[in-house]
Design a protein around this motif. Structure first.
Motif, PDB file in Angstrom:
ATOM      1  N   LEU A  74      14.653 -48.016 -10.011  1.00  0.00           N
ATOM      2  CA  LEU A  74      14.993 -48.411  -8.752  1.00  0.00           C
ATOM      3  C   LEU A  74      16.378 -48.310  -8.560  1.00  0.00           C
ATOM      4  O   LEU A  74      17.297 -48.448  -9.151  1.00  0.00           O
ATOM      5  CB  LEU A  74      14.561 -49.855  -8.337  1.00  0.00           C
ATOM      6  N   LYS A 127      16.024 -48.425  -1.193  1.00  0.00           N
ATOM      7  CA  LYS A 127      14.793 -49.244  -1.410  1.00  0.00           C
ATOM      8  C   LYS A 127      14.247 -50.076  -0.454  1.00  0.00           C
ATOM      9  O   LYS A 127      14.845 -50.576   0.319  1.00  0.00           O
ATOM     10  CB  LYS A 127      15.019 -49.808  -2.910  1.00  0.00           C
ATOM     11  N   TYR A 174      11.348 -53.536   0.478  1.00  0.00           N
ATOM     12  CA  TYR A 174      10.414 -54.591  -0.089  1.00  0.00           C
ATOM     13  C   TYR A 174       8.652 -54.467   0.690  1.00  0.00           C
ATOM     14  O   TYR A 174       8.812 -54.394   2.005  1.00  0.00           O
ATOM     15  CB  TYR A 174      11.043 -55.739  -0.109  1.00  0.00           C
ATOM     16  N   TRP A 193       8.767 -53.625  -4.720  1.00  0.00           N
ATOM     17  CA  TRP A 193       9.970 -52.828  -4.267  1.00  0.00           C
ATOM     18  C   TRP A 193       9.705 -51.398  -4.388  1.00  0.00           C
ATOM     19  O   TRP A 193       9.153 -51.002  -5.580  1.00  0.00           O
ATOM     20  CB  TRP A 193      11.134 -53.351  -4.948  1.00  0.00           C
ATOM     21  N   CYS A 216      11.051 -47.428  -3.813  1.00  0.00           N
ATOM     22  CA  CYS A 216      12.118 -46.684  -3.739  1.00  0.00           C
ATOM     23  C   CYS A 216      11.866 -45.875  -2.129  1.00  0.00           C
ATOM     24  O   CYS A 216      11.028 -45.385  -2.117  1.00  0.00           O
ATOM     25  CB  CYS A 216      12.525 -45.634  -4.706  1.00  0.00           C
ATOM     26  N   GLU A 236      17.864 -42.722 -12.734  1.00  0.00           N
ATOM     27  CA  GLU A 236      17.417 -42.784 -11.458  1.00  0.00           C
ATOM     28  C   GLU A 236      17.319 -41.648 -10.515  1.00  0.00           C
ATOM     29  O   GLU A 236      17.318 -41.939  -9.354  1.00  0.00           O
ATOM     30  CB  GLU A 236      18.074 -43.872 -11.048  1.00  0.00           C
ATOM     31  N   ARG A 295      14.428 -37.831  -4.794  1.00  0.00           N
ATOM     32  CA  ARG A 295      15.553 -38.732  -4.119  1.00  0.00           C
ATOM     33  C   ARG A 295      16.724 -37.804  -3.893  1.00  0.00           C
ATOM     34  O   ARG A 295      17.444 -38.361  -2.789  1.00  0.00           O
ATOM     35  CB  ARG A 295      15.859 -39.644  -5.696  1.00  0.00           C
TER      36      ARG A 295
END
Length: 247
Positions: A7, A14, A16, A23, A25, A223, A228
């Motif tokens: 994460l 990120k 929840y 959780w 991302c 990560e 991303r």
């Protein structure tokens, strides 16, 4: 689509999910929305409409995206199960006045403490910062250090960086650098910047700084993904459009 990468350390990247207690991302959430929109565009263009439109949902458990009232009910159910992350997020809602909840700093602190007792390192970091700044609670360096240490021991790199700053302010440079080296190895950018300064003022050797750079890059690589990268670029564009300083 849910990636199996570490994460992100940045809390903006990120979220929840109260439906399943996971959780996720931010890049996965964004990609999930993109795929659903793309699918619905294709199905909507089909004159025969053989397949129904896809409902927006959680990328992990596929539960439909809830309305505000249902979302709060999901959080309350997770809290009954002593879910630390649920308590932490509810504390944020009270502290900042979100999702129809009236802003209440003291209730936020109470929920942050409950979340910390249940093991939320994010709550520990928040409490450490609050006691350090005297925000809502009275300024208390002992409690500040206590909660920052809990968060750091749990792996929170930002808390470890703050501990380094505390030691540096107390003229304990050796311990400060140890905290920053650990945090930098976990991918913390601020700690790496602090180590850079210590190298420039000749408090850190060339080999030690090089080792910190390698460890930091390794953590970042673990990560990293194209998905991303696209999400980060999108966030920067949105920040600029809103007149904010992009991270």
């Amino acid at each position: 689509p849910v990636c199996m990468l570490v994460l992100p350390t940045n809390p903006r990247f990120k979220a929840y999910m109260a439906c399943c207690g996971k959780w996720i991302c931010g890049a996965c959430l964004d990609e999930n929305t993109r795929v659903i929109e793309q699918t619905n565009a294709k199905r909507g263009a089909d004159p025969d409409r053989k397949l129904p439109l896809v409902e927006d949902c959680c990328p992990f458990c596929r539960a439909p995206r809830p309305e505000e009232e249902e979302l709060m009910e999901q959080f309350r159910k997770r809290m009954k199960l002593n879910d630390a992350s649920a308590f932490y997020n509810m504390a944020c809602f009270h502290s900042h006045g979100m999702y129809g909840i009236q802003r209440n700093g003291r209730m936020g602190v109470k929920l942050y403490r409950q979340a910390a007792d249940l093991g939320s390192i994010d709550a520990c970091l928040t409490l450490g910062e609050m006691y350090g700044e005297g925000n809502v609670v009275g300024r208390d360096e002992t409690k500040q250090r206590y909660y920052l240490e809990l968060a750091a021991k749990g792996g929170h790199t930002a808390a470890r960086n703050s501990l380094g700053a505390l030691e540096y302010a107390n003229r304990n440079r050796s311990l400060a650098m140890k905290h920053w080296q650990i945090a930098a190895a976990g991918g913390d950018d601020d700690s790496l910047e602090n180590l850079k300064h210590m190298f420039q003022v000749r408090c850190l050797s060339k080999d030690e700084y090089a080792a910190a750079l390698r460890a930091h890059q390794k953590a970042r690589d673990e990560e990293k993904s194209d998905q991303r990268k696209r999400f980060a670029a999108k966030q920067r564009m949105e920040d600029r459009a809103a007149g904010l300083n992009p991270y």
